[in-house]
Scaffold this active site. Structure first.
Site, PDB file in Angstrom:
ATOM      1  N   PRO A   1       0.827  -1.213   0.000  1.00 59.82           N
ATOM      2  CA  PRO A   1       0.000   0.000   0.000  1.00 59.82           C
ATOM      3  C   PRO A   1       0.857   1.257   0.000  1.00 59.82           C
ATOM      4  O   PRO A   1       1.853   1.354   0.729  1.00 59.82           O
ATOM      5  CB  PRO A   1      -0.807  -0.136   1.292  1.00 59.82           C
ATOM      6  CG  PRO A   1      -0.922  -1.607   1.484  1.00 59.82           C
ATOM      7  CD  PRO A   1       0.381  -2.185   0.999  1.00 59.82           C
ATOM      8  N   CYS A   2       0.443   2.234  -0.811  1.00 59.49           N
ATOM      9  CA  CYS A   2       1.300   3.384  -1.072  1.00 59.49           C
ATOM     10  C   CYS A   2       1.022   4.585  -0.180  1.00 59.49           C
ATOM     11  O   CYS A   2       1.744   5.566  -0.249  1.00 59.49           O
ATOM     12  CB  CYS A   2       1.162   3.803  -2.532  1.00 59.49           C
ATOM     13  SG  CYS A   2      -0.507   4.341  -2.981  1.00 59.49           S
ATOM     14  N   GLN A   3      -0.027   4.536   0.654  1.00 60.35           N
ATOM     15  CA  GLN A   3      -0.392   5.738   1.386  1.00 60.35           C
ATOM     16  C   GLN A   3       0.751   6.267   2.247  1.00 60.35           C
ATOM     17  O   GLN A   3       0.928   7.465   2.398  1.00 60.35           O
ATOM     18  CB  GLN A   3      -1.620   5.480   2.271  1.00 60.35           C
ATOM     19  CG  GLN A   3      -2.896   5.275   1.482  1.00 60.35           C
ATOM     20  CD  GLN A   3      -3.131   3.813   1.132  1.00 60.35           C
ATOM     21  OE1 GLN A   3      -2.186   3.016   1.124  1.00 60.35           O
ATOM     22  NE2 GLN A   3      -4.363   3.467   0.842  1.00 60.35           N
TER      23      GLN A   3
END
Length: 392
Positions: A218-220
Site C-alpha cells: 500500500p502506497c499511502q
C-alpha cells in the site's frame, strides 16, 4: 448495461461552484461571493505560497488526458474530477475508463469501496505493456492485488495467474468476480496467510516459463499527499515481508509498484533501503519512473517501478513509450484524451445511476472500442504505434 456508471450527488453549494468552473479551470474561477470555508482555506494557503493547488475544484478538458485519478474522484474539492461538459463529478465507470479498465470489468462493494478500488489501481493498459516487454508469457503471483489492475494487464498479455492476495475483502471479491483464479484474503504479515500463499505458489510445478511476483505494498505511507511520510508508518515496512516472500518462493523476477514519493522519502534513503532489502533476497534491481500518459492511458499518472530479476533468469526490458504529453501542456496527437475515453457514455445528472442505460453513441475512438471490447489491447496498441488514428 454499463456497470458502475454512477455519479455522486452534489450539494447546492457544490453545484454553484461547479457551474462557475470552465473546462481546464479550477478554484480560481469560482467567484469570491460564493460562501465556502474550504475555498477560503485554499486561497489563504495559496497566498502564503504553499502551492498552487491547481487541481482543486478542477474541471477536466475533453482534449487532454485527465490528471491522476485518486480515490477521492467523487469530491469536487480534491482534484480535477468535474466532468468536462456536464455539471457533475465523473462517474465510477468514467474513472475506471480513465484508468483503462474495460466496461466488462464490474466493481463490487459499497460506493466508497468501489472508489477506493478504482483510484488505487494500476492502469491495466500500462500493466499490459509491462508484461509484453518481458517477452514470452509466464506465470505470476499478485500480492497487494487490490481490484486487479496489474493482473488484468498481465491477463491481456497471456500470463497465467497462480494466486492473488489482498487484505481488502471488497477489492478481492472484485478481483475474483472478474479475473477468477485462487485468492487468499488477509494480511501478508500474518503467518497463516503468508504460508497459504507459499503453498498456493508451490502447488504449481515450475516450468520453463518465467514466474513473477507482482504488486507493491500500500502506497499511502509513501505518498506525498499524506501527512505521514516516515518509517513510523507501519505500511512502509511491508516491503520486508515482500522480500521474505521472494526468498521463500524464489520467482524468476518481480515488479514492485509504488508512488513517486518513495524516491524522495527521507532524501532517497528509503528507496535505497527498499532496493537493498530486495537485492539481499537474491535479485538485481532497476528503478524506473513511468508516466501512464506515455503508454496510451488517458491520464497523467506517475508511478515508480522496481524491477528485479534473479541473475541469468531473463533480461530486464524497459517498456517503450507509445504516446506523449509535452511540457507546454499542448496535446501530442498520439495521446488519448478524456473525450476520446468517455464521450460515448450516457449523460448523467448528479446523484444518478446510469448503469442500466445504453451507450450515448457508437464508439468514436480506438480507445472506446478497446473499452467496449470490440478490439484487443494488442490491436489497440498496434494502431496507436502506426499513428493512423492515435486513439482519438
Amino acid at each position: 448495461m454499463i456497470p458502475n456508471h454512477y455519479t455522486p450527488s452534489l450539494s447546492e453549494l457544490d453545484l454553484l461552484m461547479v457551474r462557475a468552473i470552465p473546462p481546464g479551470g479550477n478554484w480560481k474561477d469560482i467567484p469570491l461571493s460564493v460562501p465556502s470555508q474550504r475555498l477560503e482555506q485554499i486561497r489563504a494557503s495559496y497566498a502564503r505560497g504553499e502551492g498552487s493547488r491547481s487541481t482543486y475544484y478542477g474541471r477536466m478538458r475533453h482534449d487532454a488526458p485527465a490528471h491522476t485519478i485518486s480515490t477521492y474522484f467523487n469530491r469536487p474539492g480534491n482534484g480535477a474530477f468535474v466532468h468536462y461538459a456536464q455539471d457533475r463529478m465523473i462517474s465510477q465507470r468514467e474513472a475506471a475508463r480513465l484508468q483503462s479498465f474495460p466496461d466488462s470489468f464490474v466493481f463490487t462493494g459499497s460506493k466508497a469501496a468501489i472508489n477506493k478500488q478504482i483510484g488505487n489501481a494500476v492502469p491495466p493498459l500500462l500493466a499490459f505493456q509491462l508484461a509484453r516487454a518481458l517477452g514470452e508469457p509466464g506465470e505470476f503471483i499478485d500480492l497487494f492485488a487490490g481490484a486487479g489492475g496489474l493482473s488484468q494487464g498481465f491477463h491481456w498479455a497471456g500470463w497465467q495467474q497462480l494466486v492473488a492476495n489482498d487484505i481488502d475483502a471488497a477489492a478481492l471479491n472484485t478481483y475474483r468476480e472478474n479475473l477468477g483464479g485462487q485468492t487468499v484474503l488477509g494480511d501478508v504479515c500474518d503467518s497463516e496467510v503468508f504460508n497459504q500463499l507459499v503453498a498456493a505458489a508451490s502447488a504449481h510445478p515450475r516450468t520453463s516459463r518465467p514466474r513473477l511476483v507482482l504488486g507493491g505494498p500500500p502506497c499511502q505511507g509513501f505518498s506525498t499527499a499524506g501527512n505521514k511520510r516516515s518509517m513510523e508508518d507501519e505500511r512502509n515496512h511491508l516491503f520486508k515481508k515482500y522480500a521474505e516472500f521472494l526468498k521463500v518462493v524464489r520467482p524468476d523476477g518481480f515488479i514492485f509498484e509504488n508512488v513517486p514519493g518513495l524516491k524522495s522519502m527521507e532524501g532517497g534513503r528509503v528507496l535505497t533501503m527498499v532496493t537493498t532489502t530486495l537485492e539481499e533476497a537474491g535479485y538485481s534491481t532497476e528503478v524506473w519512473t513511468v508516466n501512464a500518459e506515455q503508454f496510451a492511458v488517458p491520464q497523467r499518472r506517475t508511478r515508480v517501478l522496481i524491477y528485479g530479476t534473479r541473475i541469468g533468469a531473463f533480461p530486464l526490458t524497459r517498456p517503450r513509450a507509445v504516446t506523449a504529453w509535452n511540457s507546454g501542456d499542448l496535446l501530442v496527437p498520439s495521446s488519448p484524451t478524456v473525450g476520446a475515453a468517455i464521450s460515448d457514455l450516457p449523460p448523467l445528472a448528479p446523484g444518478a445511476d446510469g448503469s442500466a442505460s445504453v451507450y450515448a453513441s457508437p464508439p468514436s475512438s480506438l480507445y472506446q472500442r478497446l473499452m467496449r471490447g470490440e478490439i484487443t489491447a494488442c490491436d489497440f496498441l498496434s494502431e496507436v504505434r502506426t499513428g493512423s488514428k492515435n486513439g482519438a
